[in-house]
Design an enzyme around this catalytic site. Structure first.
Site, short mmCIF file in Angstrom:
data_model
loop_
_atom_site.label_atom_id
_atom_site.label_comp_id
_atom_site.label_asym_id
_atom_site.label_seq_id
_atom_site.Cartn_x
_atom_site.Cartn_y
_atom_site.Cartn_z
N GLY A 187 0.84 -1.21 0.00
CA GLY A 187 0.00 0.00 0.00
C GLY A 187 0.87 1.25 0.00
O GLY A 187 1.92 1.28 0.63
N ARG B 111 0.82 -4.87 -5.50
CA ARG B 111 1.08 -6.15 -4.85
C ARG B 111 1.39 -7.14 -5.97
O ARG B 111 0.80 -7.06 -7.05
CB ARG B 111 -0.12 -6.55 -3.99
CG ARG B 111 -0.33 -5.49 -2.90
CD ARG B 111 -1.27 -5.87 -1.81
NE ARG B 111 -1.13 -4.94 -0.69
CZ ARG B 111 -1.98 -3.93 -0.41
NH1 ARG B 111 -3.02 -3.72 -1.17
NH2 ARG B 111 -1.76 -3.15 0.63
N ASP C 43 5.64 -4.98 5.86
CA ASP C 43 6.33 -6.22 6.21
C ASP C 43 6.28 -7.27 5.10
O ASP C 43 7.20 -8.07 4.96
CB ASP C 43 5.86 -6.79 7.56
CG ASP C 43 4.36 -6.97 7.61
OD1 ASP C 43 3.68 -6.66 6.61
OD2 ASP C 43 3.86 -7.42 8.66
N GLY C 44 5.21 -7.26 4.28
CA GLY C 44 5.16 -8.15 3.13
C GLY C 44 6.30 -7.84 2.17
O GLY C 44 7.00 -8.74 1.70
N ILE D 93 1.17 3.36 6.32
CA ILE D 93 0.47 4.24 7.28
C ILE D 93 0.17 3.51 8.59
O ILE D 93 -0.12 4.13 9.59
CB ILE D 93 -0.85 4.82 6.71
CG1 ILE D 93 -1.86 3.71 6.39
CG2 ILE D 93 -0.57 5.69 5.49
CD1 ILE D 93 -3.28 4.23 6.21
N ASP E 195 2.74 -0.72 11.66
CA ASP E 195 2.73 -2.08 12.21
C ASP E 195 4.03 -2.83 11.93
O ASP E 195 4.03 -4.05 11.75
CB ASP E 195 1.52 -2.86 11.66
CG ASP E 195 1.55 -2.94 10.14
OD1 ASP E 195 2.36 -2.24 9.50
OD2 ASP E 195 0.74 -3.71 9.58
N GLY F 250 -5.55 0.67 9.45
CA GLY F 250 -4.51 0.12 10.32
C GLY F 250 -4.34 -1.38 10.14
O GLY F 250 -3.59 -2.01 10.86
N LYS G 127 -22.37 16.14 28.61
CA LYS G 127 -21.75 15.82 27.31
C LYS G 127 -22.85 15.55 26.27
O LYS G 127 -23.77 14.79 26.54
CB LYS G 127 -20.85 14.59 27.49
CG LYS G 127 -19.93 14.34 26.33
CD LYS G 127 -18.83 13.37 26.71
CE LYS G 127 -17.97 12.99 25.53
NZ LYS G 127 -17.20 14.09 24.98
N ARG H 26 -4.77 7.51 3.10
CA ARG H 26 -3.47 7.19 2.51
C ARG H 26 -2.93 8.31 1.63
O ARG H 26 -1.78 8.22 1.17
CB ARG H 26 -3.58 5.89 1.70
CG ARG H 26 -3.73 4.63 2.51
CD ARG H 26 -2.75 3.56 2.07
NE ARG H 26 -2.91 3.20 0.69
CZ ARG H 26 -3.48 2.07 0.26
NH1 ARG H 26 -3.96 1.19 1.14
NH2 ARG H 26 -3.56 1.80 -1.01
P1 ADP Z 1 3.08 -4.54 2.58
O1 ADP Z 1 4.47 -4.51 2.05
O2 ADP Z 1 2.46 -3.18 2.66
O3 ADP Z 1 2.97 -5.35 3.84
P2 ADP Z 1 1.93 -6.77 1.11
O4 ADP Z 1 1.86 -7.68 2.28
O5 ADP Z 1 0.78 -6.75 0.16
O6 ADP Z 1 2.15 -5.25 1.50
O7 ADP Z 1 3.26 -7.17 0.32
C1 ADP Z 1 3.68 -6.43 -0.81
C2 ADP Z 1 4.35 -7.35 -1.80
O8 ADP Z 1 5.52 -7.93 -1.21
C3 ADP Z 1 3.54 -8.56 -2.25
O9 ADP Z 1 2.61 -8.29 -3.23
C4 ADP Z 1 4.63 -9.46 -2.77
O10 ADP Z 1 5.08 -9.02 -4.04
C5 ADP Z 1 5.75 -9.21 -1.76
N1 ADP Z 1 5.69 -10.25 -0.72
C6 ADP Z 1 4.82 -10.35 0.29
N2 ADP Z 1 5.03 -11.46 1.02
C7 ADP Z 1 6.06 -12.10 0.44
C8 ADP Z 1 6.75 -13.32 0.70
N3 ADP Z 1 6.41 -14.09 1.72
N4 ADP Z 1 7.77 -13.65 -0.11
C9 ADP Z 1 8.11 -12.86 -1.14
N5 ADP Z 1 7.49 -11.70 -1.45
C10 ADP Z 1 6.49 -11.32 -0.68
O1 F6P Z 2 -1.43 -1.18 4.76
C1 F6P Z 2 -2.06 0.03 4.45
C2 F6P Z 2 -3.53 -0.18 4.28
O2 F6P Z 2 -4.13 1.06 3.93
C3 F6P Z 2 -4.25 -0.79 5.48
O3 F6P Z 2 -4.49 0.18 6.49
C4 F6P Z 2 -5.49 -1.34 4.85
O4 F6P Z 2 -5.96 -2.45 5.58
C5 F6P Z 2 -5.01 -1.78 3.50
O5 F6P Z 2 -3.80 -1.10 3.23
C6 F6P Z 2 -5.98 -1.51 2.38
O6 F6P Z 2 -5.48 -2.07 1.24
P1 F6P Z 2 -6.05 -1.78 -0.23
O7 F6P Z 2 -5.40 -0.54 -0.72
O8 F6P Z 2 -5.63 -2.98 -0.99
O9 F6P Z 2 -7.53 -1.62 -0.11
#
Ligand code: ADP
Ligand code: F6P
Length: 319
Positions: free
Chosen positions: A11, A72, A103-104, A126, A129, A170, A213, A252
């Site tokens: 995101g 993604r 973290d993804g 944003i 986490d 969040g 209130k 966002r």
């Molecule tokens: P964020 O980075 O905001 O947590 P996502 O969890 O959607 O968002 O992860 C973003 C991208 O990171 C995913 O679409 C994918 O390309 C990559 N990714 C996520 N998890 C993994 C994983 N376990 N191994 C490799 N790439 C990953």
């Molecule tokens: O990780 C940022 C975030 O805006 C989260 O707060 C929310 O759950 C998610 O992304 C929404 O994702 P999308 O843009 O795919 O609707």
């Protein structure tokens, strides 16, 4: 390293542009070449990249979103996808990467690092986490946006003696919720980290109404959800008119705050310092005012403490 790439993934978050700018300018000032990679890991897989120069990042420090676009990329979770990305890097001479995301995205950066392309993760989300940093890029701006919007909702709630149930983003974390609840003078905050009893909240509303209130703000984290049902229940049980508002993706967008611009710029520069030394597989964070970096896999295992004091503050001072 002589040539690095930069991408944004997951995101988007306000301040990502400031981070891209810092990576680009810091690298060029050290004599390195910089490649912009579009749409997250998709750009690496498809070779959707462009050479950046000093002017590629002109006038973006103040802009929300990401000039590199973000996405993604499920294919990147597969060995085939990762190998395609490695191939693109080798063909283009990209020796290291700055990955701005959540973290993804860190998982992807870790996977690529162990396959020979050193990556540095910068926390861009944003949601705040990410445990390996006190603050993520975009969190402060999103909270300020929430505050501005809830202030507007309070005007209309006040005029109608209503309760406004506001759902904030969040993902599974309540950091935005607990802090904005304090900043907006909410009566209660409902977040995934804490159990809640809606009847106790209603009792509080009725009690505080007796002492004058007239309007109420209830902040609900999206990890709890169901703000429409919560508003309906409050209205039925208490007789106080209630309306739900899901703030959604507006949180966002927008121009990043000073804090986010500075944090993003510091982290972008720091990422290049590490890459220049040939260091990869690190996640950048900030502890207090100090920039830090951790092994990505270690960073992903960390648990972020929840601030009980901030959570409790809403209840203490909203009486
Ligand atoms: P964020 O980075 O905001 O947590 P996502 O969890 O959607 O968002 O992860 C973003 C991208 O990171 C995913 O679409 C994918 O390309 C990559 N990714 C996520 N998890 C993994 C994983 N376990 N191994 C490799 N790439 C990953
Ligand atoms: O990780 C940022 C975030 O805006 C989260 O707060 C929310 O759950 C998610 O992304 C929404 O994702 P999308 O843009 O795919 O609707």
């Amino acid at each position: 390293m002589k040539k690095i790439g930069v991408l944004t993934s997951g995101g988007d978050a306000p301040g990502m542009n400031a981070a891209i700018r810092a990576v680009c300018r810091s690298a060029i000032s050290r004599g390195m070449d910089v490649v912009g990679i579009r749409r997250g890991y998709n750009g690496l897989i498809n070779g959707d990249v462009f050479d950046m120069n000093l002017r590629s990042v002109s006038s973006i420090v103040q802009r929300g979103g990401t000039l590199l676009f973000t996405a993604r990329c499920p294919e990147f979770k597969t060995e085939e996808g990762l190998q395609k990305a490695v191939k693109t890097c080798k063909e283009l001479g990209i020796e290291g990467l700055a990955v701005i995301g959540g973290d993804g995205s860190y998982r992807g950066a870790g996977d690529l690092s162990v396959r020979g392309i050193p990556c540095i993760g910068l926390p861009g989300t944003i949601d705040n986490d990410i445990a390996s940093t006190d603050f993520t890029i975009g969190y402060d701006t999103a909270m300020n946006t929430v505050m501005e919007l809830v202030d507007k909702l309070r005007d209309t709630s006040h005029s109608h003696d209503r309760c406004s149930v506001v759902e904030v983003m969040g993902r599974n974390a309540g950091y935005i919720a607990v802090n904005t609840a304090v900043a907006c003078g909410a009566t209660a905050v409902i977040c995934p980290e804490k159990p809640y009893d809606i009847d106790v909240i209603i009792e509080k509303m009725l009690r505080t109404r007796k002492v004058g209130k007239q309007n109420f703000i209830i902040i609900v984290a999206e990890g709890i959800g169901g703000s429409e049902q919560i508003a309906k229940y409050i209205q039925e049980k208490s007789g106080i008119e209630a309306r739900a508002t899901i703030l959604g993706h507006v949180q966002r967008g927008g121009s990043p705050t000073v804090r986010d611009r500075v944090l993003a710029s510091q982290m972008g520069n720091y990422a290049v310092e590490l890459l220049e030394k040939g260091i990869g597989n690190r996640a950048i964070g900030v502890r207090g005012t100090q920039l830090v970096d951790y092994d990505i896999q270690e960073a992903l295992k960390m648990k972020k403490p929840f601030d009980d004091a901030i959570y409790n503050l809403t209840d203490i001072i909203s009486i």
